[in-house]
Write an enzyme that holds these catalytic residues in place. Structure first.
Site, PDB file in Angstrom:
ATOM      1  N   GLU A 267       0.783  -1.246   0.000  1.00  0.00           N
ATOM      2  CA  GLU A 267       0.000   0.000   0.000  1.00  0.00           C
ATOM      3  C   GLU A 267       0.807   1.284   0.000  1.00  0.00           C
ATOM      4  O   GLU A 267       0.261   2.336   0.338  1.00  0.00           O
ATOM      5  CB  GLU A 267      -0.972   0.011   1.188  1.00  0.00           C
ATOM      6  CG  GLU A 267      -2.032  -1.035   1.062  1.00  0.00           C
ATOM      7  CD  GLU A 267      -3.092  -0.985   2.159  1.00  0.00           C
ATOM      8  OE1 GLU A 267      -2.911  -0.269   3.140  1.00  0.00           O
ATOM      9  OE2 GLU A 267      -4.113  -1.674   2.000  1.00  0.00           O
TER      10      GLU A 267
HETATM   11  C1  BMA Z   1      -4.674  -3.538   5.079  1.00  0.00           C
HETATM   12  C2  BMA Z   1      -3.331  -3.959   5.569  1.00  0.00           C
HETATM   13  C3  BMA Z   1      -2.986  -3.430   6.896  1.00  0.00           C
HETATM   14  C4  BMA Z   1      -4.154  -3.204   7.804  1.00  0.00           C
HETATM   15  C5  BMA Z   1      -5.450  -3.688   7.237  1.00  0.00           C
HETATM   16  C6  BMA Z   1      -6.641  -3.287   8.032  1.00  0.00           C
HETATM   17  O1  BMA Z   1      -4.637  -2.614   4.102  1.00  0.00           O
HETATM   18  O2  BMA Z   1      -2.382  -3.757   4.591  1.00  0.00           O
HETATM   19  O3  BMA Z   1      -2.279  -2.230   6.736  1.00  0.00           O
HETATM   20  O4  BMA Z   1      -3.946  -3.785   8.999  1.00  0.00           O
HETATM   21  O5  BMA Z   1      -5.586  -3.177   5.988  1.00  0.00           O
HETATM   22  O6  BMA Z   1      -6.775  -1.911   8.140  1.00  0.00           O
END
Ligand code: BMA
Length: 863
Positions: A468
């Site tokens: 991300e």
């Molecule tokens: C996703 C993951 C984490 C996070 C999760 C929940 O995008 O990559 O960064 O824990 O979401 O928010």
């Protein structure tokens, strides 16, 4: 998506004299006795010998306090706990009480005696597979190295520093927080993320499912290696598939030699049936030498992902001889397979699908996070249990998420054995990184090290740059807030250094710059190409039905939170904490809006549960139903969508989170649901406007003839209509087996009076069954189902046989006081059918005990 990284303020540390009272001084002084070294690996009588330095060490807050007993591999938090110096950070609000640990410098030491036979060797090296993180290494008081990357392995020359008899190895760990702050202060702008300047597991700094526990220590194996003349530095095994069922295996050996010399090199590849051997002379120059030996494997036994075939494995070994004497050897376990990421233009854009041995497959699985905040506690048994549970839930792929660790060798070995394909992120998540030369070189070396460690695993399918970071730059306001230099540094790491490293050291595997990412840079949310993290549901508060309007090519993240069940909650709370807004429960909920969001969604679908225990329980069903909607829709859309990896498989501590199995490995409702929604053959009733379509989805590799049975019944148990259809399910396809107007199906009944049931059978075998509700369940007055149960032994197996008089939603079996799990749970029952659930005990038990303890409830009982 990480909306707010919760970084707890460190508490004031207690005075260290309190921490190390005088009586402990006396108690711990006997640990100062040196340990004699023993060769770690006696099976091979090679010239190269390895001496383990694992086991008992001593540690203390640097420069002061008495030395206490420590365990290596380990970390400072577990050592402090073992010595009774800090409380268990997972219990109640203890996390806040141990924050001071991250601000201390810590030191570890071990004294050991060196036998003369070892000292006589021409080379003696210290090999460390992981130091967390800012370490200074001293041997007999002399500093020999400094390291600053927990993900890299290191090798240091010890020969000049060792002496006969007693030696001391001491490793100082500087507070990672202090060093991070220093590095941060050197930049004119603040980089977003937990600790972007440190090459250290990001989740230790706190995540939206994880506590902040920033630890230090010797977290991976550490040993001495002593050798003469030459050793095998590394072996890469490259597979070249040929027509006519042949594979050429190129064993590329890197051999280190301290002189020009002629040796013999032998390559051995062993399968189940046959060994392939080749020996040849090798002329070595002083330094690093590369030699490739090629073996031809006929009729290779291929490696397949779970559900597609066997996980055949071979070993490839390089042995180095001087006349008859074995100098050194190196072994890699491999699997013969072609596993590619296919991206081809099609009518929806560009495909994104994995193809193994020529067969495309739908990726079914989830995201893996570290299985503990202190990973050195994760045993092979724990890995095995969690990964076997993934296999049991019909998964074939896991994504090792970039905010944790590169997992330990056991993890990948098990994935190879179990057929779990690995999407491997590099450890960069939700952050932007510095671009100075030292940092970039550190990243380059990390990538080289990690790729070489993992590239022989057949399970590893893809290298992904980060989690991300691209998404965050373009969509989280970072692009607007930060100088362009930050993006240029991003490009250096994720568009140059990492892909180059993959190309150089592992050219057969694909590199994918970020998750999510698409064909077009800056468009990570595209539904035309690439992978997608879909968080409109949960973070975006959209209703679950929104899943059915999304058609992205591969969902590498989507998820919904739930609480763990009461048995798990009891491990970290006292009865006074049993309310989701009590401070302890809120501390074990790391997403700032988490509890609100669970309730927000719950009220749309269910009646408010009676009490705390039922709220925990129902939150799991809510989560599982949400994931079911997404996965069933996306599987019905194959080949447009070709993968669903939900967020997240597991937990690193007991907490409310998106996981399907909690910290203790207890299956939440989601994991039981996953076993059903990931089943190789799936029947799915899906409404499209006023029509109900029933899909038959097959991940099998051959067509099958099956029978579709469907019915409409009232919740009270009266049959309205039913039918049986003969159907043919094509391999690797989703097809509509039945289409009917919803109105016609429910006739004149109200939508909260009847439900639609369907099942696919092959002979007597049920392949899949499913239920469609015309209305939200909160509007349905569920009847008392009148469930009858019988517990009996069938051979070795303990079976619970069940039937019901009226529809039962989410039937749940549990047996207080008996350790084990039921093969199915949280399932629906319809009248007239017999259900058989196996109890899988952890220890042998008598059926009568289960019968006495067995309890059953269903949704009806929660309000
Ligand atoms: C996703 C993951 C984490 C996070 C999760 C929940 O995008 O990559 O960064 O824990 O979401 O928010």
């Amino acid at each position: 998506m990480l909306f707010a990284l919760k970084i707890a303020e460190p508490l004031k540390k207690p005075f260290l004299n309190l921490l190390f009272p005088a009586h402990l001084l006396i108690l711990f002084s006997f640990f100062l006795l040196p340990t004699p070294l023993r060769p770690a690996d006696t099976s091979e009588k090679a010239n190269l010998v390895r001496y383990s330095l694992e086991g008992e060490w001593q540690f203390r807050a640097a420069d002061h306090g008495p030395w206490c007993k420590a365990k290596v591999p380990g970390c400072v938090h577990t050592d402090l706990m073992d010595n009774g110096l800090i409380p268990d950070p997972f219990f109640r609000d203890n996390e806040t009480k141990v924050q001071w640990v991250e601000n201390e410098n810590w030191e570890y030491r071990k004294e050991f005696e060196i036998p003369d036979s070892l000292l006589n060797k021409s080379h003696i090296e210290l090999v460390s597979k992981g130091l967390d993180t800012y370490a200074r290494v001293f041997i007999n008081g002399e500093k020999i190295a400094e390291t600053d990357n927990m993900f890299r392995g290191y090798r240091f020359d010890l020969k000049p520093y060792l002496k006969s008899g007693l030696n001391e190895l001491r490793i100082e760990f500087e507070s990672p927080v202090k060093r991070e702050n220093l590095r941060e202060a050197a930049l004119p702008y603040k980089l977003p993320g937990g600790a972007p300047h440190s090459r250290k597991a990001p989740y230790q700094f706190g995540w939206d499912w994880g506590p902040r526990l920033v630890t230090s220590g010797i977290w991976r194996p550490i040993y001495l290696e002593a050798w003469d003349r030459s050793r095998v530095e590394e072996v890469e095994v490259v597979q070249e598939f040929k027509p006519k069922n042949e594979v050429l295996l190129h064993l590329k050996a890197s051999i280190l030699s301290d002189q020009s010399q002629k040796l013999q090199i032998k390559a051995v590849v062993s399968g189940k049936k046959k060994d392939y051997i080749k020996t040849q002379p090798i002329l070595l120059q002083k330094g690093l030498n590369n030699q490739t030996i090629t073996l031809q494997i006929t009729n290779p036994a291929l490696w397949w992902p779970n559900g597609m075939g066997e996980q055949n494995l071979y070993t490839a070994k390089i042995l180095l001889y001087r006349e008859k004497q074995l100098l050194d050897s190196a072994t890699k376990r491999i699997g013969l397979r072609q596993l590619v990421l296919e991206q081809k233009d099609d009518r929806w854009g560009k495909s994104f699908q994995f193809v193994v041995n020529g067969v495309p497959f739908f990726a079914k699985g989830g995201n893996w996070i570290p299985a503990d905040s202190f990973v050195t506690r994760v045993t092979r048994q724990k890995y095995e249990r969690l990964l076997k549970d993934c296999v049991e839930a019909n998964m074939n792929m896991l994504r090792v998420w970039g905010g944790g660790n590169y997992e330990s060798p056991e993890f990948y070995d098990l994935c190879d054995e179990l057929g779990l394909v690995v999407w491997q992120d590099f450890m960069f998540a939700c952050a932007m990184f510095p671009g100075n030369d030292a940092f970039l070189e550190n990243v380059r070396q990390e990538a080289e090290y990690v790729i070489k460690e993992l590239r022989h695993h057949p399970s590893v399918a893809l290298w992904c740059g980060n989690n991300e970071c691209e998404e965050a730059w373009f969509f989280w306001g970072w692009k607007e807030a930060l100088p362009l230099k930050v993006w240029e540094d991003y490009e250096k790491i994720f568009h140059r250094i990492l892909p180059q490293a993959v190309e150089t050291y592992d050219s057969s595997r694909p590199y994918w710059p970020s998750s999510p990412h698409s064909e077009k840079l800056g468009d990570p949310r595209s539904d035309k190409s690439g992978d997608m993290h879909y968080w409109g549901i949960w973070h975006g508060m959209e209703p679950f039905e929104e899943y059915t309007k999304k058609f992205h090519r591969f969902f590498s993240e989507f998820g919904f939170q739930s609480f763990p069940l009461i048995e798990t909650v009891k491990t970290y709370t006292l009865p006074e904490d049993w309310n989701i807004t009590a401070p302890v429960m809120e501390l074990h909920q790391k997403h700032p809006q988490g509890n609100k969001l669970i309730l927000y969604y719950l009220l749309d679908h269910y009646r408010l549960p009676l009490d705390f225990e039922n709220l925990l329980w129902l939150s799991e069903i809510l989560q599982a139903e949400g994931m079911k909607i997404g996965v069933e829709h996306w599987r019905s859309q194959m080949p447009r969508t070709m993968g669903t990896l939900y967020w997240q498989i597991n937990d690193c501590w007991p907490v409310a989170s998106w996981s399907g199995t909690d910290y203790y490995g207890t299956w939440k409702a989601l994991h039981f649901y996953a076993k059903r929604f990931y089943s190789p053959v799936l029947v799915v009733p899906l409404a499209d406007g006023k029509i109900l379509n029933v899909y038959g989805i097959s991940d099998l590799q051959a067509p099958i003839d099956a029978e579709l049975r469907w019915s409409v019944q009232t919740y009270k148990g009266e049959p309205i209509k039913k039918d049986i259809l003969r159907v043919k399910l094509e391999p690797g396809k989703s097809q509509i087996l039945l289409s009917k107007p919803l109105d016609e199906l429910k006739e004149n009944f109200g939508e909260n009076e009847v439900y639609f049931y369907c099942e696919l059978n092959q002979g007597w075998k049920n392949l899949s069954s499913n239920v469609y509700h015309f209305s939200e369940l909160k509007r349905v007055s569920l009847p008392e189902p009148e469930i009858k149960k019988e517990v009996a032994f069938e051979g070795e197996k303990i079976i619970v046989a069940l039937d019901c008089q009226k529809f039962a939603k989410n039937v749940y079996l549990w047996a207080p006081g008996i350790k084990g799990r039921f093969s199915e749970n949280f399932f629906d029952m319809v009248p007239g059918k017999k259900y058989r659930v196996e109890f899988l005990p952890e220890d042998k038990i008598k059926a009568i005990l289960l019968e006495e303890a067995l309890k059953i409830k269903s949704l009806k009982d929660t309000y």
